[in-house]
Structure formats: structure tokens, C-alpha cells
Design an enzyme around this catalytic site. Structure first.
Site, PDB file in Angstrom:
ATOM      1  CE1 TYR A 184     -17.963  -6.341  37.078  1.00  0.00           C
ATOM      2  CE2 TYR A 184     -17.512  -7.010  34.993  1.00  0.00           C
ATOM      3  CZ  TYR A 184     -17.699  -7.224  36.269  1.00  0.00           C
ATOM      4  OH  TYR A 184     -17.760  -8.670  36.573  1.00  0.00           O
ATOM      5  CB  SER A 185     -17.231   1.439  36.067  1.00  0.00           C
ATOM      6  OG  SER A 185     -17.035   1.003  37.340  1.00  0.00           O
ATOM      7  CB  VAL A 186     -19.726   1.574  30.749  1.00  0.00           C
ATOM      8  CG1 VAL A 186     -20.566   2.073  29.838  1.00  0.00           C
ATOM      9  CG2 VAL A 186     -18.084   1.479  30.270  1.00  0.00           C
TER      10      VAL A 186
END
Length: 364
Positions: A64-66
Site C-alpha cells: 500500500y502507501s509504503v
């Protein structure tokens, strides 16, 4: 649990083992790199809900947002090489972006979630995320939701398209291709922005939270837009369309080792020390208009504001629980990638492992 941990980092091993033995995890990996050397590389549990596929050394998962931290590093790399001015107007590289009063929006505004483009104004579908030209053209045409540079408003999905299109305009390569050729391949990092179909068999299944906890109890229009346009279901991340698309804000696939390898790249000659430390330059701070949290955003990362032991620390996490940290004072890179989602914004599994890392380094 498999892998290794330097005996000095036994606290990290202990916390990870405890998590795996509890209901907190199904499968996960954690990695710590200090001074360019891997001191923790652990993995364990299962890659699927049915617990029939063991999590192996080469298991990878949607982080995801990593993914945003990995994408930001490509912009920092271009800046370090003198090919991109982070404080120049975006329209210098992407002329169409100047439409609707955005001629003063800078690349730094994109990286720090302060461009005013936290979502798409027009309703879109998940399949629109697979259409790079449509996703970026819509953003180029619309007006900001608030005056750029005055506040951050987390760019949940738009961040990757905005930064990625600048990278594409500068290099002539898609952001996933540029990342693979200039970052992942030289580092030997098993991280993908646009996963080849041949690698699908290694991907862990994302497991939704037991309880469907909404991100926002009573969302503002801005929050509703950022989190609900397009409507999103976790099951989508298991599709070939999602995995194969370049979605540089939320679609990256890797494991803790690969994320730590990329984030530690400054110590391996990819970025100069000055180039890496540029990420610490705070562009905006205060209450984020989308997340509703007090944050300090630098160039592509949040910057520690007393939350972590060392002040010169960069970090960001993903919806599934993944967490990436770069402690420039300690010369450490930390990454944690699970497949079980805890739900909401209060997932502390990764932070517990990170605190164990800092506890270990205090003993060095």
C-alpha cells in the site's frame, strides 16, 4: 519464524516472534539495515487466509502507501543527479499541469501532499487507476481543493500519479520502469511497481480486518473524496489488473528486505548523503486536512516531530500495516510488511518492532 537477527537485535526478534504467536499476524516480514549492513531479516507465518501457504523468504505482498516512499526516492534521485528541480513549478516539466490556477504548484508541493490535489474531482472507478493517461490528465485539468502550499491533505492515491508523471516527463520512462532500471535492479531489490504476471505465485494474500472500521467516523467532503473516489475493496489488490498496473502511491509489491534495501540506498552509493538528507526539509506542518493528524511533511516522507527517538527520522506507513522508517542519525533503515490488515489508523505492530530496533541500537 525464519531468517536471522544479529544477537544485539534480539528485542526485534522477540517482538516479531510474539506477534506471530498471537492473533496479531497471519504472515509478515521485518528487516533492519544499519550502516549498510542487514542486521535483521525475519519472516514467518502464512501467505494466505487458509494458512496453507507458508510465508517464505521470497514471499512478497502489496505494501500500500509504503510505495509512496519508494516513489519519492526516484524523485530525490533525479534531483540528486541535477535532472529535477524540486522547487520548480510542475508545469516546467508537465506544461498541461498549469491549468486551472496550478502554475505556481511546485514539485515539492506534490511530494509533501500540499498541492491541493488530494483526490480526483470527477468520480472515477478502480479501472481508471489502470489508465495512466486518464488518471494524470484529469489531475492536470482540475483546480486545487485548497491553496497549494498552505496545508497538507494526504494524497491517498493521487500522490503516485503526480510524482510519477513528473518522473515520466523528465526521464521518458514510466515510473515503474525507471524505478526498476535505476533503483531496484542495481540494488538487487525485489520490489515492483507493476508486477510481472510470472511473479504472482509469490504474492501473499491481503487479509481484510475482522471488523470493517471506517477511516473517518464523520468524514468531511475532502476526506470522503480522498478515501472513497474510487470506491475500493481489498480484494481488488489480488487481481492481475491491480498487480500489473503502475499505481505508485499504493500498488507496490515487495517485502521488508526489499523496502529496507531501497531505503538504505543512500548508504550504497545510489544517493549522495546530501541528496538523501533533502527529504528532511519540512515543507508543511500542522493538521493534515485529510488524515486529521498533526504531521510534518518533508520531501516524500513524514519527518519525525518528537514521535521517534532521533529527530532526523523519516517515515510512512501503508493501510495494510506496512511501515518504513529511515533514521538518518543512526544510519538505519527499517521495514515491516504484513498481510493481515488491522483496520483504521491505529495499527501499532510495526511501531512496536521499530521501538525494539531503537532499544537494540541503544545497546551498541
Amino acid at each position: 519464524m525464519q531468517g536471522f537477527a544479529d544477537e544485539r537485535f534480539a528485542p526485534v526478534r522477540a517482538v516479531f516472534e510474539e506477534n506471530l504467536a498471537s492473533d496479531a499476524e497471519v504472515g509478515a516480514s521485518v528487516c533492519v539495515n544499519v550502516g549498510g549492513r542487514t542486521v535483521v531479516d525475519l519472516w514467518g507465518g502464512f501467505a494466505d487466509t487458509a494458512r496453507t501457504r507458508p510465508w517464505r523468504r521470497d514471499t512478497i505482498v502489496n505494501v500500500y502507501s509504503v510505495t509512496k516512499t519508494v516513489m519519492a526516492l526516484t524523485a530525490l534521485l533525479l534531483a540528486d543527479h541535477g535532472e529535477l528541480d524540486l522547487h520548480a513549478p510542475v508545469s516546467r516539466y508537465w506544461p498541461q499541469f498549469a491549468a486551472n490556477g496550478k502554475d505556481g504548484v511546485t514539485v515539492a508541493h506534490l511530494l509533501s501532499h500540499s498541492s491541493g490535489l488530494s483526490g480526483w474531482e470527477r468520480p472515477i472507478s478502480v479501472t481508471d487507476l489502470y489508465d495512466w493517461e486518464k488518471a494524470t490528465d484529469l489531475l492536470a485539468a482540475q483546480a486545487p481543493f485548497w491553496p497549494p502550499g498552505t496545508a497538507s491533505g494526504y494524497h491517498v492515491l493521487t500522490h503516485g500519479y503526480l510524482v510519477g508523471e513528473v518522473v515520466r516527463r523528465v526521464t521518458g520512462r514510466t515510473p515503474g520502469t525507471f524505478f526498476r532500471e535505476e533503483v531496484a535492479t542495481p540494488l538487487g531489490a525485489d520490489f515492483h511497481i507493476g508486477l510481472p504476471a510470472a511473479e504472482d505465485g509469490r504474492v501473499a494474500e491481503m487479509i481484510p480486518p475482522d471488523k470493517d472500521t471506517p477511516l473517518f467516523a464523520e468524514p468531511t467532503p475532502l476526506q470522503a473524496n480522498a478515501s472513497g473516489n474510487p470506491p475500493f475493496d481489498v480484494a481488488v489488490t489480488g487481481s492481475r489488473a491491480w498487480r500489473g498496473a503502475e499505481i505508485p502511491a499504493a500498488g507496490g509489491t515487495g517485502n521488508a528486505r526489499s523496502v529496507a534495501d531501497v531505503l538504505a540506498s543512500g548508504g550504497r552509493g545510489l544517493l549522495s548523503e546530501a541528496g538523501a538528507r533533502r527529504a528532511l526539509e519540512v515543507q508543511v506542518e500542522g493538521r493534515d486536512l485529510v488524515l486529521g493528524l498533526d504531521l510534518r511533511f518533508g520531501l516524500g516522507f513524514a519527518v519525525s516531530g518528537g514521535l521517534m527517538p532521533n529527530p532526523n527520522t523519516l517515515y510512512w506507513g501503508g493501510l495494510g500495516g506496512s511501515l518504513a522508517i529511515v533514521d538518518l542519525d543512526a544510519g538505519a533503515a527499517f521495514a515491516y510488511t504484513p498481510n493481515r490488515m488491522a483496520g483504521g489508523l491505529a495499527d501499532v505492530r510495526g511501531l512496536g518492532l521499530a521501538m525494539a530496533m531503537w532499544e537494540s541500537m541503544a545497546l551498541l
